[in-house]
Design an enzyme around this catalytic site. Structure first.
Site, PDB file in Angstrom:
ATOM      1  N   HIS A 104     -27.456 -68.064  55.171  1.00  0.00           N
ATOM      2  CA  HIS A 104     -27.004 -68.575  53.872  1.00  0.00           C
ATOM      3  C   HIS A 104     -25.497 -68.737  53.848  1.00  0.00           C
ATOM      4  CE1 HIS A 104     -27.066 -64.169  53.457  1.00  0.00           C
ATOM      5  NE2 HIS A 104     -26.167 -64.271  52.483  1.00  0.00           N
ATOM      6  N   HIS A 106     -22.250 -68.940  51.180  1.00  0.00           N
ATOM      7  CA  HIS A 106     -21.734 -68.652  49.848  1.00  0.00           C
ATOM      8  C   HIS A 106     -20.667 -69.688  49.520  1.00  0.00           C
ATOM      9  CE1 HIS A 106     -23.170 -64.374  49.441  1.00  0.00           C
ATOM     10  NE2 HIS A 106     -23.224 -64.495  50.755  1.00  0.00           N
TER      11      HIS A 106
END
Length: 144
Positions: A104, A106
């Protein structure tokens, strides 16, 4: 030796609809949604739909498409929040700061003179929902 990908991580559950999320963008490659422990206003996560633990585990083809979605969402954040800049974080394995073992990115809108909040504080659900709608409204159609 790197650990195997576990599809029962929280992001895997969000992808399968088992856990709710304030979604911002979704297509066949990626899902973008609000971080429930935001370090800034508009803190957004972008994840691949491919089950990949880290940056080195994801297929090169998916990574190439995923980074286009990261950029797309970043443009929406800039438009929605009129921020002075953006911070992009991506962590790999516990030694690198990763806590959830699904790749992932951010995206954190930033303003001059405003520090990041400390990690680990839950955001207000209503505020996250409002911010998600604000970002969605600012997104232009994705052109890959």
């Amino acid at each position: 030796m790197a650990a195997a990908y576990d599809p029962n991580n929280i992001f895997g559950k969000i992808l399968r609809g088992e856990i709710p999320a304030h979604k911002i963008y979704e297509d066949d490659v990626a899902l973008a949604f609000m971080d429930i422990m935001p370090r800034t206003e508009g803190h957004t996560l972008v994840i691949p739909k491919e089950g990949a633990r880290t940056l080195v585990d994801v297929s090169p083809a998916t990574l190439a498409e995923l980074i286009k979605r990261v950029q797309h969402v970043a443009k929406g954040l800039q438009a929605a929040f009129q921020c002075d800049g953006l911070t992009l974080h991506q962590f790999n394995e516990s030694a690198g700061g990763q806590v959830i073992y699904h790749l992932h990115f951010h995206l954190l809108p930033r303003w001059d003179g405003v520090s990041l909040r400390p990690p680990g504080t839950m955001g207000d659900n209503d505020k996250l929902a409002e911010q998600a709608e604000k970002i969605k409204a600012a997104l232009t159609p994705f052109v890959g």
